[in-house]
Enzyme design. Structure first.
Site, PDB file in Angstrom:
ATOM      1  N   ASP A  46       9.244   2.878   0.162  1.00  0.00           N
ATOM      2  CA  ASP A  46       8.148   3.493   0.910  1.00  0.00           C
ATOM      3  C   ASP A  46       8.299   3.069   2.369  1.00  0.00           C
ATOM      4  OD1 ASP A  46       5.869   4.229   2.183  1.00  0.00           O
ATOM      5  OD2 ASP A  46       4.476   3.320   0.761  1.00  0.00           O
ATOM      6  N   LYS A  99       3.681   8.726   9.159  1.00  0.00           N
ATOM      7  CA  LYS A  99       3.468   8.110  10.468  1.00  0.00           C
ATOM      8  C   LYS A  99       4.443   8.608  11.549  1.00  0.00           C
ATOM      9  CE  LYS A  99       0.619   4.585   8.496  1.00  0.00           C
ATOM     10  NZ  LYS A  99       0.719   3.943   7.215  1.00  0.00           N
ATOM     11  N   TYR A 153       0.849  -1.190   0.000  1.00  0.00           N
ATOM     12  CA  TYR A 153       0.000   0.000   0.000  1.00  0.00           C
ATOM     13  C   TYR A 153       0.885   1.240   0.000  1.00  0.00           C
ATOM     14  CZ  TYR A 153      -3.560   3.378   1.551  1.00  0.00           C
ATOM     15  OH  TYR A 153      -4.418   4.450   1.647  1.00  0.00           O
TER      16      TYR A 153
HETATM   17  C1  LIG Z   1       0.078   4.443   5.843  1.00  0.00           C
HETATM   18  C2  LIG Z   1       0.880   4.212   4.632  1.00  0.00           C
HETATM   19  C3  LIG Z   1       0.818   5.084   3.522  1.00  0.00           C
HETATM   20  C4  LIG Z   1      -0.169   6.213   3.441  1.00  0.00           C
HETATM   21  O1  LIG Z   1       0.036   7.176   4.410  1.00  0.00           O
HETATM   22  P1  LIG Z   1      -1.208   8.151   4.793  1.00  0.00           P
HETATM   23  O2  LIG Z   1      -0.583   9.090   5.783  1.00  0.00           O
HETATM   24  O3  LIG Z   1      -2.262   7.268   5.364  1.00  0.00           O
HETATM   25  O4  LIG Z   1      -1.630   8.826   3.557  1.00  0.00           O
HETATM   26  C5  LIG Z   1       1.695   4.872   2.486  1.00  0.00           C
HETATM   27  N1  LIG Z   1       2.567   3.854   2.504  1.00  0.00           N
HETATM   28  C6  LIG Z   1       2.640   2.989   3.535  1.00  0.00           C
HETATM   29  C7  LIG Z   1       3.647   1.900   3.519  1.00  0.00           C
HETATM   30  C8  LIG Z   1       1.773   3.110   4.611  1.00  0.00           C
HETATM   31  O5  LIG Z   1       1.828   2.225   5.603  1.00  0.00           O
END
Ligand SMILES: *Cc1c(COP(=O)(O)O)cnc(C)c1O
Length: 428
Positions: free
Chosen positions: A239, A267, A144
């Site tokens: 990511d 995060k 994701y």
């Molecule tokens: C949570 C997450 C996102 C998206 O971040 P948001 O602040 O919710 O937009 C993207 N990549 C990874 C790996 C994530 O865990």
């Protein structure tokens, strides 16, 4: 436990907010029932609107790595707020947090702050495309990267064929530039590259996958990806929205000794406020506006409250030489206790863990990619979730989510959790 007030609040919310929530995963669709409304949180505990106390293993999906209402973060935000909450002009604290982040993470010279992980990943691939002059990207099934159009794509008939959108509103035109590959399968990635020679701008990956449960990379997988990228002039985008400042100071680049070309954060970097960021070496970052041609902007980017929270969080992590070891020890303890409790009750399961990320799949097979993650028994998971909730332990309301441990957890909390798992296991 009683959820009368939460249920009433949810019914009220549903009238004015689609599905009653501002992010779908909060809605309990995967487990049934109605979501719990939080009143406040402190340390390792959530206190809900019905007066129940829950031990929290989600921690805002990662950010609260040092516990809820962590004093240095709260104080930093209060002090900043008194001086104005947004200016749309540069502030010194943006440079301070940038310097600290660059000093903690290997292989990055410059960093740009945004407001979410979604924005970070979206901007990172635009930068990769602008820098490389190529259009296509490779992502991995089950990873994701936020909800921007390019990432909401599923596999279609084969990994090397064009993806089809998995949400209405994502156009075929966008989908055709996103190619899918299988996590932990270097042969598959090689095939996708071969079928799209000289067209791929970047490969984006969660270096430890956390959005299909926790799936660490197989030994050598990230190294092999790096080599493939180098051989084909493809940028490697890590990511690290989930793993950044959680698994190690320098996150996965440090942990696995593999350099990425662009790294995305979110995060933890915001300490619980809306922050994302992406970073790279100068040569790449200088391609961004206003220095370079790739446009990216944000009215509230680098917001002083958000930067104050992030700076307090990163400072605390940077100054604590043992924090990641402590987190890992606590998670290993939970792992051991959970495995024992499930084994004693003959519950088929697979536990994956790295650092302070852990997940349990109710399947006996090894979980290494989206296909194997999807084999888990969701009926058992639902029972497990509701049993744990009844016992006062809050885990993510989906079988595809990772648990994030916080340093605020005590060993008593962990023992309580393990005892709850043992009790619940008898009912599965
Ligand atoms: C949570 C997450 C996102 C998206 O971040 P948001 O602040 O919710 O937009 C993207 N990549 C990874 C790996 C994530 O865990």
């Amino acid at each position: 436990m009683i959820y009368k007030r939460s249920s009433a609040l949810f019914a009220q919310a549903e009238k004015v907010i689609p599905g009653g929530v501002n992010s779908p995963v909060r809605a309990f669709k995967g487990v049934g029932g109605t979501p719990i409304f939080v009143k406040e949180a402190k340390g390792a505990y959530l206190y809900d609107e019905d007066g129940n106390r829950l031990i929290d293993y989600i921690n805002s999906w990662g950010p609260m790595i040092l516990g809820h209402a962590y004093k240095p973060v709260v104080n930093a935000v209060i002090e900043k707020a008194k001086k104005g909450t947004s200016f749309g002009m540069p502030t010194e604290i943006e440079t301070e947090i940038a310097e600290l982040a660059v000093s903690m993470v290997p292989n990055i010279d410059k960093i740009r702050f945004v407001n979410s992980g979604t924005e970070a990943c979206m901007s990172a691939i635009r930068l990769a495309r602008g820098f490389s002059g190529k259009d296509k990207i490779i992502k991995f099934a089950g990873c994701y990267h936020g909800h921007s159009d390019s990432f909401l794509i599923e596999a279609g008939s084969g990994a090397s064929t064009f993806g089809t959108p998995n949400s209405p509103g994502v156009t075929k035109g966008t989908a055709k530039d996103t190619l899918l590959a299988r996590y932990n399968d270097i042969e598959n990635v090689t095939q996708v590259i071969e079928a799209n020679k000289n067209e791929i701008a970047c490969i984006i990956i969660e270096p430890v996958a956390g959005n299909m449960g926790c799936i660490p990379p197989k030994k050598g997988f990230l190294q092999a990806l790096r080599a493939l990228c180098d051989a084909n002039q493809i940028l490697l985008v890590f990511d690290e929205v989930m793993t950044g400042f959680r698994l190690a100071k320098g996150a996965c680049q440090e942990l696995f000794g593999v350099h990425a070309d662009i790294v995305c954060f979110g995060k933890v970097i915001g300490g619980g406020l809306p922050v994302g960021a992406f970073a790279a070496r100068s040569e790449i970052m200088n391609y961004l506006a206003p220095q370079g041609p790739v446009y990216q902007a944000g009215t509230l980017s680098g917001n002083p409250l958000a930067m104050a929270a992030g700076l307090a969080m990163l400072t605390a992590l940077d100054n604590d030489a043992d924090v990641f070891k402590r987190l890992e020890d606590k998670t290993a303890y939970l792992h051991k206790g959970m495995a024992k409790a499930l084994n004693e009750n003959n519950i088929e399961h697979t536990i994956n863990r790295i650092g302070s990320m852990i997940s349990v799949h109710f399947s006996k097979d090894e979980v290494v990619d989206f296909e194997t993650a999807a084999k888990g028994n969701n009926e058992i998971f639902k029972k497990f979730f509701h049993g744990m909730l009844k016992a006062g332990v809050y885990i993510a309301p989906s079988a595809f989510e990772t648990w994030f441990l916080t340093d605020a957890l005590s060993y008593q909390d962990l023992d309580f959790t393990i005892a709850a798992i043992a009790d619940v296991a008898k009912t599965l």
